[in-house]
Motif scaffolding. Structure first.
Motif, PDB file in Angstrom:
ATOM      1  N   ALA A 102       6.648 -14.167  -0.492  1.00  0.00           N
ATOM      2  CA  ALA A 102       7.110 -13.696   0.819  1.00  0.00           C
ATOM      3  C   ALA A 102       6.426 -12.415   1.285  1.00  0.00           C
ATOM      4  O   ALA A 102       6.747 -11.921   2.373  1.00  0.00           O
ATOM      5  CB  ALA A 102       8.620 -13.465   0.768  1.00  0.00           C
ATOM      6  N   LEU A 103       5.503 -11.881   0.519  1.00  0.00           N
ATOM      7  CA  LEU A 103       4.965 -10.564   0.861  1.00  0.00           C
ATOM      8  C   LEU A 103       4.151 -10.547   2.156  1.00  0.00           C
ATOM      9  O   LEU A 103       4.193  -9.571   2.906  1.00  0.00           O
ATOM     10  CB  LEU A 103       4.097 -10.030  -0.292  1.00  0.00           C
ATOM     11  N   GLY A 104       3.407 -11.600   2.416  1.00  0.00           N
ATOM     12  CA  GLY A 104       2.505 -11.597   3.557  1.00  0.00           C
ATOM     13  C   GLY A 104       3.135 -11.172   4.874  1.00  0.00           C
ATOM     14  O   GLY A 104       2.661 -10.221   5.520  1.00  0.00           O
ATOM     15  N   PRO A 105       4.221 -11.799   5.311  1.00  0.00           N
ATOM     16  CA  PRO A 105       4.839 -11.425   6.592  1.00  0.00           C
ATOM     17  C   PRO A 105       5.474 -10.039   6.595  1.00  0.00           C
ATOM     18  O   PRO A 105       5.837  -9.536   7.660  1.00  0.00           O
ATOM     19  CB  PRO A 105       5.914 -12.510   6.786  1.00  0.00           C
ATOM     20  N   MET A 106       5.621  -9.425   5.414  1.00  0.00           N
ATOM     21  CA  MET A 106       6.269  -8.114   5.339  1.00  0.00           C
ATOM     22  C   MET A 106       5.304  -6.943   5.472  1.00  0.00           C
ATOM     23  O   MET A 106       5.740  -5.799   5.599  1.00  0.00           O
ATOM     24  CB  MET A 106       6.996  -7.971   3.991  1.00  0.00           C
ATOM     25  N   VAL A 107       4.010  -7.221   5.444  1.00  0.00           N
ATOM     26  CA  VAL A 107       3.027  -6.136   5.361  1.00  0.00           C
ATOM     27  C   VAL A 107       3.156  -5.161   6.529  1.00  0.00           C
ATOM     28  O   VAL A 107       3.235  -3.941   6.333  1.00  0.00           O
ATOM     29  CB  VAL A 107       1.595  -6.712   5.281  1.00  0.00           C
ATOM     30  N   ASP A 108       3.162  -5.660   7.745  1.00  0.00           N
ATOM     31  CA  ASP A 108       3.235  -4.773   8.907  1.00  0.00           C
ATOM     32  C   ASP A 108       4.562  -4.030   8.971  1.00  0.00           C
ATOM     33  O   ASP A 108       4.617  -2.841   9.318  1.00  0.00           O
ATOM     34  CB  ASP A 108       3.030  -5.572  10.195  1.00  0.00           C
ATOM     35  N   THR A 109       5.641  -4.690   8.628  1.00  0.00           N
ATOM     36  CA  THR A 109       6.961  -4.060   8.703  1.00  0.00           C
ATOM     37  C   THR A 109       7.132  -2.980   7.647  1.00  0.00           C
ATOM     38  O   THR A 109       7.838  -1.985   7.877  1.00  0.00           O
ATOM     39  CB  THR A 109       8.061  -5.124   8.542  1.00  0.00           C
ATOM     40  N   TRP A 110       6.497  -3.141   6.502  1.00  0.00           N
ATOM     41  CA  TRP A 110       6.651  -2.188   5.407  1.00  0.00           C
ATOM     42  C   TRP A 110       6.307  -0.764   5.830  1.00  0.00           C
ATOM     43  O   TRP A 110       7.015   0.180   5.497  1.00  0.00           O
ATOM     44  CB  TRP A 110       5.777  -2.615   4.243  1.00  0.00           C
ATOM     45  N   SER A 111       5.263  -0.591   6.596  1.00  0.00           N
ATOM     46  CA  SER A 111       4.837   0.752   7.009  1.00  0.00           C
ATOM     47  C   SER A 111       5.693   1.324   8.131  1.00  0.00           C
ATOM     48  O   SER A 111       5.622   2.511   8.421  1.00  0.00           O
ATOM     49  CB  SER A 111       3.367   0.728   7.453  1.00  0.00           C
ATOM     50  N   ARG A 112       6.512   0.484   8.777  1.00  0.00           N
ATOM     51  CA  ARG A 112       7.363   0.941   9.869  1.00  0.00           C
ATOM     52  C   ARG A 112       8.828   1.054   9.459  1.00  0.00           C
ATOM     53  O   ARG A 112       9.531   1.973   9.875  1.00  0.00           O
ATOM     54  CB  ARG A 112       7.261  -0.008  11.067  1.00  0.00           C
ATOM     55  N   ALA A 113       9.289   0.089   8.684  1.00  0.00           N
ATOM     56  CA  ALA A 113      10.707   0.028   8.328  1.00  0.00           C
ATOM     57  C   ALA A 113      10.843  -0.359   6.861  1.00  0.00           C
ATOM     58  O   ALA A 113      11.302  -1.464   6.530  1.00  0.00           O
ATOM     59  CB  ALA A 113      11.429  -0.982   9.224  1.00  0.00           C
ATOM     60  N   PRO A 114      10.452   0.534   5.954  1.00  0.00           N
ATOM     61  CA  PRO A 114      10.469   0.186   4.531  1.00  0.00           C
ATOM     62  C   PRO A 114      11.855  -0.136   3.991  1.00  0.00           C
ATOM     63  O   PRO A 114      11.991  -0.951   3.088  1.00  0.00           O
ATOM     64  CB  PRO A 114       9.874   1.423   3.850  1.00  0.00           C
ATOM     65  N   GLY A 115      12.888   0.486   4.547  1.00  0.00           N
ATOM     66  CA  GLY A 115      14.238   0.186   4.083  1.00  0.00           C
ATOM     67  C   GLY A 115      14.616  -1.261   4.319  1.00  0.00           C
ATOM     68  O   GLY A 115      15.239  -1.910   3.466  1.00  0.00           O
ATOM     69  N   GLN A 116      14.246  -1.769   5.468  1.00  0.00           N
ATOM     70  CA  GLN A 116      14.516  -3.166   5.800  1.00  0.00           C
ATOM     71  C   GLN A 116      13.795  -4.100   4.836  1.00  0.00           C
ATOM     72  O   GLN A 116      14.372  -5.079   4.339  1.00  0.00           O
ATOM     73  CB  GLN A 116      14.065  -3.427   7.232  1.00  0.00           C
ATOM     74  N   VAL A 117      12.537  -3.798   4.583  1.00  0.00           N
ATOM     75  CA  VAL A 117      11.740  -4.638   3.686  1.00  0.00           C
ATOM     76  C   VAL A 117      12.267  -4.567   2.267  1.00  0.00           C
ATOM     77  O   VAL A 117      12.367  -5.582   1.562  1.00  0.00           O
ATOM     78  CB  VAL A 117      10.257  -4.222   3.734  1.00  0.00           C
ATOM     79  N   VAL A 153       6.091   6.499   2.768  1.00  0.00           N
ATOM     80  CA  VAL A 153       5.575   5.181   3.138  1.00  0.00           C
ATOM     81  C   VAL A 153       5.231   5.112   4.622  1.00  0.00           C
ATOM     82  O   VAL A 153       4.240   4.493   5.023  1.00  0.00           O
ATOM     83  CB  VAL A 153       6.601   4.087   2.773  1.00  0.00           C
ATOM     84  N   THR A 154       6.022   5.760   5.464  1.00  0.00           N
ATOM     85  CA  THR A 154       5.806   5.662   6.905  1.00  0.00           C
ATOM     86  C   THR A 154       4.840   6.706   7.447  1.00  0.00           C
ATOM     87  O   THR A 154       4.333   6.559   8.563  1.00  0.00           O
ATOM     88  CB  THR A 154       7.140   5.805   7.664  1.00  0.00           C
ATOM     89  N   ALA A 155       4.554   7.754   6.684  1.00  0.00           N
ATOM     90  CA  ALA A 155       3.657   8.809   7.156  1.00  0.00           C
ATOM     91  C   ALA A 155       2.211   8.506   6.793  1.00  0.00           C
ATOM     92  O   ALA A 155       1.921   7.716   5.890  1.00  0.00           O
ATOM     93  CB  ALA A 155       4.070  10.155   6.550  1.00  0.00           C
ATOM     94  N   GLU A 156       1.287   9.137   7.482  1.00  0.00           N
ATOM     95  CA  GLU A 156      -0.115   9.061   7.099  1.00  0.00           C
ATOM     96  C   GLU A 156      -0.325   9.891   5.844  1.00  0.00           C
ATOM     97  O   GLU A 156       0.443  10.815   5.547  1.00  0.00           O
ATOM     98  CB  GLU A 156      -1.012   9.567   8.231  1.00  0.00           C
ATOM     99  N   SER A 157      -1.355   9.544   5.091  1.00  0.00           N
ATOM    100  CA  SER A 157      -1.634  10.269   3.858  1.00  0.00           C
ATOM    101  C   SER A 157      -3.123  10.312   3.612  1.00  0.00           C
ATOM    102  O   SER A 157      -3.859   9.383   3.962  1.00  0.00           O
ATOM    103  CB  SER A 157      -0.927   9.607   2.674  1.00  0.00           C
ATOM    104  N   SER A 158      -3.569  11.383   2.997  1.00  0.00           N
ATOM    105  CA  SER A 158      -4.985  11.535   2.678  1.00  0.00           C
ATOM    106  C   SER A 158      -5.313  11.008   1.289  1.00  0.00           C
ATOM    107  O   SER A 158      -6.487  10.925   0.926  1.00  0.00           O
ATOM    108  CB  SER A 158      -5.375  13.015   2.762  1.00  0.00           C
ATOM    109  N   VAL A 159      -4.302  10.662   0.492  1.00  0.00           N
ATOM    110  CA  VAL A 159      -4.583  10.224  -0.870  1.00  0.00           C
ATOM    111  C   VAL A 159      -5.003   8.755  -0.866  1.00  0.00           C
ATOM    112  O   VAL A 159      -4.651   7.994   0.045  1.00  0.00           O
ATOM    113  CB  VAL A 159      -3.356  10.412  -1.787  1.00  0.00           C
ATOM    114  N   PRO A 160      -5.775   8.328  -1.860  1.00  0.00           N
ATOM    115  CA  PRO A 160      -6.152   6.916  -1.946  1.00  0.00           C
ATOM    116  C   PRO A 160      -4.925   6.015  -2.006  1.00  0.00           C
ATOM    117  O   PRO A 160      -3.887   6.378  -2.563  1.00  0.00           O
ATOM    118  CB  PRO A 160      -6.953   6.848  -3.255  1.00  0.00           C
TER     119      PRO A 160
END
Length: 262
Positions: A102-117, A153-160
């Motif tokens: 089920a991971l595929g459809p969750m990719v975009d939502t993960w970065s916006r609403a990680p709690g939901q995912v 998870v929702t913020a930008e980051s400079s780390v790899p």
């Protein structure tokens, strides 16, 4: 050493690299070099000629092998052939399979609403292991630390991306927010992070196999070091995750070569 998450901060923001709360992790012993090695391993996989038009086949097999390895890390190791034939009914294995698929459809939502995912991941992973009323509901103990993780998870980051994925993995395993299937959920969330952050956008590597190949005891030891919060333990976990990612890239290459041979 405590990972500097900020409870309650959940909105994406553009910040200078110097303000990145995870930036200091790259200065821990061995982390920067290990992250570069992981990135190089994934890049070799992504350059494989099969990725031009058959990456979906590799991704499908990666999901199956990843589910098997994730279950093995929970102590339920089953033959891949039996899994492929649909002959395994163990609830841990079935939960891992559902989560991985089920991971595929969750990719975009993960970065916006990680709690939901995260809630959805637990519903999938623990459907046959927990009471229905408890599915997708983190315990009260997880609140502040889980909110802080979501801010990362929702913020930008400079780390790899491999470092951020390792932090996600380590935090969720340490918090154990649900009390059931937390390991399966943590590994799924880490893989989502790697996909969403561009480490493995085609989802063709198999990091779970990397962890399994390095050994369940080593995995448990490295996680315990992270949970203890001292710099050497955090560094050891991050390096361990990078090494597992390299091994997972090799597994992806093996899948691609097997598909080429037919």
């Amino acid at each position: 050493m405590t990972i500097p998450v900020r409870p309650g901060a959940g909105r994406p923001a553009t910040r200078p690299a110097a303000a990145d709360p995870l930036a200091a992790l790259l200065d821990l012993p061995g982390v920067r070099d290990a992250a570069e090695g992981a990135r190089a391993g994934i890049d070799r996989l992504l350059r494989h000629r099969l990725m031009r038009n058959r990456s979906a086949e590799v991704s499908t097999e990666s999901a199956l092998r990843g589910a098997r390895a994730s279950a093995a890390l929970e102590g339920v190791d089953v033959p891949l052939a039996d899994l492929r034939a649909g002959q395994v009914e163990h609830p841990v294995v079935q939960g891992s399979l559902r989560t991985s698929a089920a991971l595929g459809p969750m990719v975009d939502t993960w970065s916006r609403a990680p709690g939901q995912v995260l809630a959805r991941l637990h519903v999938l992973a623990a459907a046959d292991l927990a009471d229905r009323a408890d599915l997708g509901r983190p315990g009260a103990h997880a609140g502040p630390r889980l909110a802080g993780l979501f801010s990362l998870v929702t913020a930008e980051s400079s780390v790899p991306a491999v470092v951020l994925a390792a932090v996600v993995h380590g935090e969720l395993a340490a918090i154990a927010p649900f009390g059931t299937a937390d390991g399966v959920v943590a590994r799924a969330a880490a893989r989502l992070t790697g996909i969403a952050r561009g480490l493995d956008p085609k989802a063709v590597s198999v990091p779970e196999v990397g962890f399994a190949e390095l050994g369940r005891e080593e995995y448990t030891r490295a996680l315990a070091g992270y949970a203890a919060g001292q710099p050497e333990g955090v560094a050891g976990w991050l390096v361990h995750c990078c090494r597992a990612t390299e091994h997972g890239a090799l597994e992806g290459l093996a899948i691609a070569e097997a598909l080429l041979r037919g």
